[in-house]
Scaffold this active site. Structure first.
Site, PDB file in Angstrom:
ATOM      1  N   ARG A  61       0.863  -1.203   0.000  1.00 42.61           N
ATOM      2  CA  ARG A  61       0.000   0.000   0.000  1.00 42.61           C
ATOM      3  C   ARG A  61       0.885   1.234   0.000  1.00 42.61           C
ATOM      4  NH1 ARG A  61      -2.132   0.943   4.885  1.00 42.61           N
ATOM      5  NH2 ARG A  61      -1.343  -0.810   6.093  1.00 42.61           N
ATOM      6  N   ASN A 111      10.981   0.120   3.483  1.00 40.35           N
ATOM      7  CA  ASN A 111       9.920   1.129   3.491  1.00 40.35           C
ATOM      8  C   ASN A 111       8.890   0.909   4.597  1.00 40.35           C
ATOM      9  OD1 ASN A 111       7.768   3.011   2.130  1.00 40.35           O
ATOM     10  ND2 ASN A 111       6.812   0.996   2.270  1.00 40.35           N
ATOM     11  N   SER A 166      12.115   9.584   7.492  1.00 39.61           N
ATOM     12  CA  SER A 166      11.038  10.581   7.621  1.00 39.61           C
ATOM     13  C   SER A 166      11.650  11.911   8.041  1.00 39.61           C
ATOM     14  CB  SER A 166      10.052  10.137   8.698  1.00 39.61           C
ATOM     15  OG  SER A 166       9.122  11.163   8.972  1.00 39.61           O
ATOM     16  N   TYR A 202       7.623   7.466  17.295  1.00 42.11           N
ATOM     17  CA  TYR A 202       7.846   7.459  15.837  1.00 42.11           C
ATOM     18  C   TYR A 202       9.091   8.281  15.497  1.00 42.11           C
ATOM     19  CZ  TYR A 202       6.832   8.073  10.825  1.00 42.11           C
ATOM     20  OH  TYR A 202       6.909   8.092   9.451  1.00 42.11           O
ATOM     21  N   LYS A 257      12.589   6.972  13.696  1.00 38.55           N
ATOM     22  CA  LYS A 257      13.095   7.477  12.415  1.00 38.55           C
ATOM     23  C   LYS A 257      14.498   8.096  12.584  1.00 38.55           C
ATOM     24  CE  LYS A 257       9.804   6.102   9.725  1.00 38.55           C
ATOM     25  NZ  LYS A 257      10.054   5.121   8.640  1.00 38.55           N
ATOM     26  N   ILE A 301       2.895  12.804   3.126  1.00 35.11           N
ATOM     27  CA  ILE A 301       2.531  12.107   1.892  1.00 35.11           C
ATOM     28  C   ILE A 301       1.125  11.518   2.058  1.00 35.11           C
ATOM     29  CG2 ILE A 301       3.249  10.334   0.230  1.00 35.11           C
ATOM     30  CD1 ILE A 301       5.422  12.490   0.658  1.00 35.11           C
TER      31      ILE A 301
HETATM   32  N1  LIG Z   1       2.781   9.041   4.714  1.00 38.03           N
HETATM   33  C1  LIG Z   1       3.615   9.942   5.187  1.00 38.03           C
HETATM   34  O1  LIG Z   1       3.287  11.145   5.307  1.00 38.03           O
HETATM   35  C2  LIG Z   1       5.016   9.563   5.576  1.00 38.03           C
HETATM   36  C3  LIG Z   1       5.896  10.584   5.949  1.00 38.03           C
HETATM   37  C4  LIG Z   1       7.194  10.268   6.313  1.00 38.03           C
HETATM   38  C5  LIG Z   1       7.608   8.954   6.290  1.00 38.03           C
HETATM   39  N2  LIG Z   1       6.741   7.964   5.939  1.00 38.03           N
HETATM   40  C6  LIG Z   1       7.265   6.602   5.971  1.00 38.03           C
HETATM   41  O2  LIG Z   1       7.042   5.980   4.721  1.00 38.03           O
HETATM   42  C7  LIG Z   1       6.874   4.576   4.905  1.00 38.03           C
HETATM   43  C8  LIG Z   1       5.581   4.138   4.218  1.00 38.03           C
HETATM   44  O3  LIG Z   1       4.523   4.880   4.792  1.00 38.03           O
HETATM   45  P1  LIG Z   1       3.056   4.946   4.166  1.00 38.03           P
HETATM   46  O4  LIG Z   1       2.557   6.299   4.413  1.00 38.03           O
HETATM   47  O5  LIG Z   1       3.048   4.378   2.805  1.00 38.03           O
HETATM   48  O6  LIG Z   1       2.311   3.957   5.176  1.00 38.03           O
HETATM   49  P2  LIG Z   1       1.011   3.067   5.009  1.00 38.03           P
HETATM   50  O7  LIG Z   1       0.131   3.627   3.940  1.00 38.03           O
HETATM   51  O8  LIG Z   1       0.464   2.895   6.371  1.00 38.03           O
HETATM   52  O9  LIG Z   1       1.616   1.675   4.481  1.00 38.03           O
HETATM   53  C9  LIG Z   1       2.471   0.951   5.323  1.00 38.03           C
HETATM   54  C10 LIG Z   1       2.940  -0.311   4.609  1.00 38.03           C
HETATM   55  O10 LIG Z   1       3.729  -1.081   5.512  1.00 38.03           O
HETATM   56  C11 LIG Z   1       3.131  -2.387   5.689  1.00 38.03           C
HETATM   57  N3  LIG Z   1       3.386  -2.805   7.063  1.00 38.03           N
HETATM   58  C12 LIG Z   1       2.862  -2.276   8.204  1.00 38.03           C
HETATM   59  N4  LIG Z   1       3.343  -2.918   9.272  1.00 38.03           N
HETATM   60  C13 LIG Z   1       4.217  -3.849   8.808  1.00 38.03           C
HETATM   61  C14 LIG Z   1       5.025  -4.826   9.434  1.00 38.03           C
HETATM   62  N5  LIG Z   1       5.034  -4.986  10.755  1.00 38.03           N
HETATM   63  N6  LIG Z   1       5.771  -5.637   8.651  1.00 38.03           N
HETATM   64  C15 LIG Z   1       5.752  -5.511   7.293  1.00 38.03           C
HETATM   65  N7  LIG Z   1       5.008  -4.601   6.657  1.00 38.03           N
HETATM   66  C16 LIG Z   1       4.244  -3.787   7.408  1.00 38.03           C
HETATM   67  C17 LIG Z   1       1.667  -2.179   5.322  1.00 38.03           C
HETATM   68  O11 LIG Z   1       0.986  -3.334   4.858  1.00 38.03           O
HETATM   69  P3  LIG Z   1       0.166  -4.299   5.839  1.00 38.03           P
HETATM   70  O12 LIG Z   1      -0.821  -3.459   6.581  1.00 38.03           O
HETATM   71  O13 LIG Z   1      -0.449  -5.337   4.969  1.00 38.03           O
HETATM   72  O14 LIG Z   1       1.199  -4.870   6.744  1.00 38.03           O
HETATM   73  C18 LIG Z   1       1.802  -1.194   4.164  1.00 38.03           C
HETATM   74  O15 LIG Z   1       2.170  -1.872   2.990  1.00 38.03           O
HETATM   75  C19 LIG Z   1       6.870   4.340   6.407  1.00 38.03           C
HETATM   76  O16 LIG Z   1       8.160   3.949   6.828  1.00 38.03           O
HETATM   77  C20 LIG Z   1       6.564   5.719   6.972  1.00 38.03           C
HETATM   78  O17 LIG Z   1       7.070   5.883   8.268  1.00 38.03           O
HETATM   79  C21 LIG Z   1       5.454   8.239   5.591  1.00 38.03           C
END
Ligand SMILES: NC(=O)c1ccc[n+]([C@@H]2O[C@H](COP(=O)([O-])OP(=O)(O)OC[C@H]3O[C@@H](n4cnc5c(N)ncnc54)[C@H](OP(=O)(O)O)[C@@H]3O)[C@@H](O)[C@H]2O)c1
Length: 256
Positions: A12, A88, A147, A160, A164, A193
């Site tokens: 996702r 990721n 992040s 969190y 990070k 994001i």
């Molecule tokens: N969105 C933002 O604004 C933002 C900003 C800064 C950094 N980030 C970083 O970017 C990365 C991706 O974030 P996102 O926004 O795409 O998050 P997201 O939409 O919540 O997706 C998270 C992904 O990680 C998987 N996941 C969750 N727990 C897991 C585990 N224990 N083992 C393996 N896979 C796991 C989820 O799939 P399942 O639920 O099927 O496990 C999903 O594919 C993260 O590291 C986040 O900290 C995001």
């Protein structure tokens, strides 16, 4: 021969966009996530199977040692090698709580996935990359999705931020250790994001965007991050390691 890319949390959000982008670049794709395959089956069929992208889904948690070993084992059984690792997968706290009220359980959960899981998976994959025959310009590329929270304080989700900041040191440590093995390690720091992770605070970020907190005044999209990850995974990057790039619409710029 295709490179094989493992993307944790590739089911996702940002991870899915990374998997799609690396597939377009000609990689075999391995996605690792906790959800059952049938939860993601339709989009996997649409984006990978119908386009004949060599694809493997491994269900498991990054925080679980056996699941990490399963990821490596199944990837090698299917593709024989790992050329790219994108760390990721990451989670936010289930509940945002003031720093003074943060529970030990929440701290453990976030750290065990974001920091400990990332560290030990990287250790495992790095050992494998070192043993592999060098058939591409480098022996491997590792990209960590960190992040802006590695630097920016958010007192309602301190665990969190700590996780990070740890990812940022994981980037430096592995870049240093693996440089002599011809393995390149870098980091992307997304800002805000548009994904499921931030859906609970969407209103807050809409307000911050409209108030001009982000110089580029829009939500970041998963594809914005995927483009930079793909660059860091490319053969163009051979003399740059232990670095990070902010993908945050300029949020990191200090302004007066
Ligand atoms: N969105 C933002 O604004 C933002 C900003 C800064 C950094 N980030 C970083 O970017 C990365 C991706 O974030 P996102 O926004 O795409 O998050 P997201 O939409 O919540 O997706 C998270 C992904 O990680 C998987 N996941 C969750 N727990 C897991 C585990 N224990 N083992 C393996 N896979 C796991 C989820 O799939 P399942 O639920 O099927 O496990 C999903 O594919 C993260 O590291 C986040 O900290 C995001």
């Amino acid at each position: 021969m295709n490179k094989t890319a493992v993307i944790t949390g590739g089911s996702r959000g940002i991870g899915f966009a990374i998997a799609r982008k690396l597939a377009m670049e000609g990689c075999n794709i391995v996605v690792f996530a906790t959800g059952p395959l049938n939860k993601y089956k339709d989009k996997i069929d649409e984006e990978f199977n119908k386009k004949n992208v060599p694809f493997l889904y491994v269900q498991g948690s990054l925080s679980d040692k056996d699941d990490r070993e399963k990821l490596l084992r199944e990837t090698l059984e299917r593709f024989g090698r790992i050329d790219i690792l994108v760390n990721n997968a990451g989670v936010a706290p289930l509940l945002r709580k003031d720093l003074l009220e943060m529970s030990g359980e929440s701290y453990e959960r976030v750290m065990s996935i974001n920091a400990e899981g990332t560290f030990f998976l990287t250790q495992q994959v790095a050992k494998r990359m070192i043993l592999q025959e060098k058939i591409f310009p480098t022996k491997g590329h590792i990209v960590n999705v960190g992040s802006c929270s590695a630097e920016v304080s958010s007192v309602s989700r301190g665990e969190y931020c700590i996780s990070k900041a740890a990812v940022s040191m994981i980037t430096k440590l592995f870049a240093d250790r693996l440089a002599g093995d011809d393995i390149i390690v870098n980091e992307i720091r997304p800002g805000v994001i548009h994904t499921d992770m931030v859906s609970a605070v969407e209103e807050k970020y809409n307000r911050l965007i409209s108030e001009g907190v982000f110089p580029i005044a829009r939500w970041g999209e998963p594809e914005d991050v995927a483009e930079m990850v793909a660059f860091f995974c490319s053969d163009s990057v051979r003399y740059t390691t232990g670095n990070y790039v902010d993908v945050d619409g300029g949020f990191h710029i200090r302004r007066l």
